[in-house]
Design an enzyme around this catalytic site. Structure first.
Site, PDB file in Angstrom:
ATOM      1  N   LYS A 166      12.190  11.914   5.621  1.00 34.64           N
ATOM      2  CA  LYS A 166      12.683  11.027   4.560  1.00 34.64           C
ATOM      3  C   LYS A 166      12.238  11.529   3.189  1.00 34.64           C
ATOM      4  CE  LYS A 166      12.456   6.183   3.085  1.00 34.64           C
ATOM      5  NZ  LYS A 166      11.960   4.845   3.438  1.00 34.64           N
ATOM      6  N   GLU A 226      14.246  -1.232  -0.721  1.00 35.42           N
ATOM      7  CA  GLU A 226      13.183  -1.804   0.105  1.00 35.42           C
ATOM      8  C   GLU A 226      12.457  -2.965  -0.574  1.00 35.42           C
ATOM      9  OE1 GLU A 226      10.939   1.686   0.941  1.00 35.42           O
ATOM     10  OE2 GLU A 226      12.452   2.522   2.288  1.00 35.42           O
ATOM     11  N   ASP A 243       5.056  -1.562  -3.078  1.00 39.49           N
ATOM     12  CA  ASP A 243       5.498  -0.995  -1.801  1.00 39.49           C
ATOM     13  C   ASP A 243       4.928   0.410  -1.639  1.00 39.49           C
ATOM     14  OD1 ASP A 243       6.785  -0.065   0.439  1.00 39.49           O
ATOM     15  OD2 ASP A 243       8.810  -0.514  -0.253  1.00 39.49           O
ATOM     16  N   ASP A 285      14.890  -0.838   8.544  1.00 35.57           N
ATOM     17  CA  ASP A 285      13.944  -0.182   7.633  1.00 35.57           C
ATOM     18  C   ASP A 285      13.736   1.231   8.165  1.00 35.57           C
ATOM     19  OD1 ASP A 285      11.851   0.719   6.093  1.00 35.57           O
ATOM     20  OD2 ASP A 285      10.368  -0.709   6.860  1.00 35.57           O
TER      21      ASP A 285
END
Length: 536
Positions: free
Chosen positions: A75, A176, A198, A13
């Site tokens: 990211k 994810e 999420d 992850d």
């Protein structure tokens, strides 16, 4: 040990704020700790004078004292264009230098050296790889890496490039939310429609999955790649800065040391609100007066004040949920379960709001910080073992489009189409004796090219010379299991062909990747996992 001798692949992850790595041991997912027992590793890289590079939790400790040379939250920017609104916002906020790279990509400049964001990500991946190898006692090269479901093609490609640079064989780029569903549903023989909510450090995704007996089908996905816990931190940070100015008449907006201290205090306050109704903020010697007297900063912040700061951003997540539910053609009553993913979902305001929206208590049996890595490990193990029956049916998160005349586009593969998928369209030349065709590939939901994300372009030439409309060209669009786009063009009749993999925004050609591989391969972790050092 016998299990250690079996083929092993990592589930990673790669998060905005933190990253985790997991493997399958004795049939279950195990999170890999570093030497200090830490299972959550900061997605931070710090560069020191003399060439030392620290990665992970040790690097995070340098965000204050080495602010201009410590890189984090990349990211959010990976795979974006330099001129995008998100990048320009980051340039204003981040203490490190963000610069333009090849093909309008985004790079960081640290101590006179320019790094692509894929290379920065590869340093974090290399840290996770070496933590795993130290734990197992042997090399590991295969991995599944997760990304937000709403990541476009160039963001996925840049993530895959990062894995290659780190020396990994990236078996799959996995969404994810899908990974989270794997962690909850694998082997339990459930048949449900499940929502994955999420909310991570930098991105928000919602996915609706139908989970059968070892079958996980994504029905719809939607998201916001610039909304997450980091934005909660920023709200608290601005509140603290303004409060300090009211108390002392000093504006800290240009004091990078003070801002980083406030940022760290804001993050700790946010975490405190997961369990406490009040957070105590104390920053000793945050700055000094004109006469040199040091000033401490103290404040007691209530949960209600915090809730007011973030409620608007929280409401934005439910607009995304509305979109996903509409796409899946489902009502709230059709949902059998809700899974929370990401550290910010520990906050009572988030959990209460999710409960009210979906009219049920969310499932919180697995640590929301760790669930994605565990699911990635399950998928990685399945890819190693042909006897494993788990089957994923993922979807493309955004519509794939081809630029046409003027500012218009034509949809080729619609959003939420199951992947892998390929589609072909036939076009004809638009002018007499045309010698080449420039094809521009976009992702987005608007017919206007200017409102979509340009993935890349390529030129098809060498076909026969003829009058307008007499040359037909078949264009084939393929999206693979990683969500990465491949395009090929063939002249009808002669079979003359060209093809390309769209990777414009990552800014990395094959030569760039190979050069970066050599640089990163020349970095060693110290025995205490405290950093990366160049080989002599």
């Amino acid at each position: 040990m016998e299990w250690a001798l079996k083929p092993v692949a990592m589930g990673i992850d790669l998060g905005t704020s933190n990253s985790c790595v997991s493997i399958i041991k004795d049939g279950r997912a195990v999170l890999i700790p570093n030497e200090w027992g830490e299972k959550i590793h900061a997605s931070v890289v710090s560069f020191w004078e003399g060439g030392t590079i620290s990665v992970g939790n040790d690097a995070k400790r340098e965000i204050i004292t080495n602010a201009a040379h410590t890189v984090y939250s990349t990211k959010r920017l990976i795979g974006r264009f330099f001129f995008s609104e998100e990048v320009q916002k980051a340039i204003e906020l981040m203490p490190y230098e963000i610069v333009e790279g090849p093909n309008a990509s985004v790079c960081v400049s640290v101590r006179g050296q320019q790094y692509s964001l894929a290379e920065i990500a590869s340093m974090i991946l290399k840290e996770l790889k070496q933590i795993t190898e130290s734990y197992l006692g042997h090399p590991v090269t295969k991995a599944v890496i997760t990304v937000p479901a709403f990541f476009n093609d160039t963001q996925r490609q840049a993530t895959k490039d990062a894995g290659r640079i780190a020396g990994l064989n990236v078996m799959r780029i996995l969404n994810e939310p899908t990974a989270a569903a794997l962690a909850y549903g694998f082997g339990q023989n459930i048949d449900q429609k499940v929502v994955i909510y999420d909310l991570g450090g930098g991105t928000f995704d919602v996915s609706i999955l139908e989970i059968g007996v070892d079958v996980f089908e994504v029905l719809a996905t939607s998201g916001d790649t610039f909304l997450g816990g980091d934005d909660f931190d920023d709200k608290i940070m601005e509140y603290l800065r303004a409060d300090f100015q009211r108390q002392h008449g000093i504006d800290l907006s240009q004091d990078l040391y003070a801002l980083q201290a406030i940022k760290e205090a804001a993050e700790q306050a946010k975490k405190a609100f997961s369990t406490d109704s009040e957070a105590s903020v104390y920053i000793p010697s945050i700055t000094s007066t004109a006469t040199g007297e040091r000033i401490d900063y103290k404040l007691r912040l209530g949960r209600q004040d915090f809730n007011k700061m973030v409620v608007e951003m929280l409401q934005r997540t439910f607009l995304v949920c509305d979109e996903a539910m509409a796409t899946a053609k489902l009502d709230i009553s059709d949902i059998d379960g809700v899974i929370l993913v990401g550290g910010p979902t520990r906050l009572p305001i988030v959990r209460n709001a999710v409960s009210q929206y979906f009219q049920r208590e969310p499932n919180i049996n697995i640590d929301p910080d760790l669930v994605v890595a565990m699911g990635a490990a399950i998928q990685a193990d399945a890819l190693l073992d042909n006897s494993t029956t788990t089957f994923l049916l993922d979807v493309t998160p955004q519509t794939l489009r081809l630029g046409t005349v003027g500012d218009f586009t034509e949809s080729i593969i619609h959003k939420n189409t199951p992947i892998p998928i390929d589609r072909s369209r036939t076009f004809v030349t638009a002018s007499d004796y045309q010698q080449k065709v420039v094809m521009k590939i976009y992702q987005g939901e608007s017919r206007l090219a200017s409102e979509c994300q340009l993935l890349g372009e390529f030129t098809f030439s060498g076909f026969k010379s003829a009058k307008r409309g007499e040359v037909s060209i078949d264009v084939n669009f393929e999206i693979d299991t990683d969500g990465i786009v491949n395009v090929s063009a063939t002249e009808v009749g002669t079979g003359h062909q060209t093809s390309t993999t769209i990777r414009l925004s990552s800014g990395l050609q094959e030569s760039d990747i190979l050069a970066a591989q050599q640089r990163v391969a020349g970095m060693d972790l110290t025995p205490a996992s405290t950093g990366v050092l160049p080989k002599s």
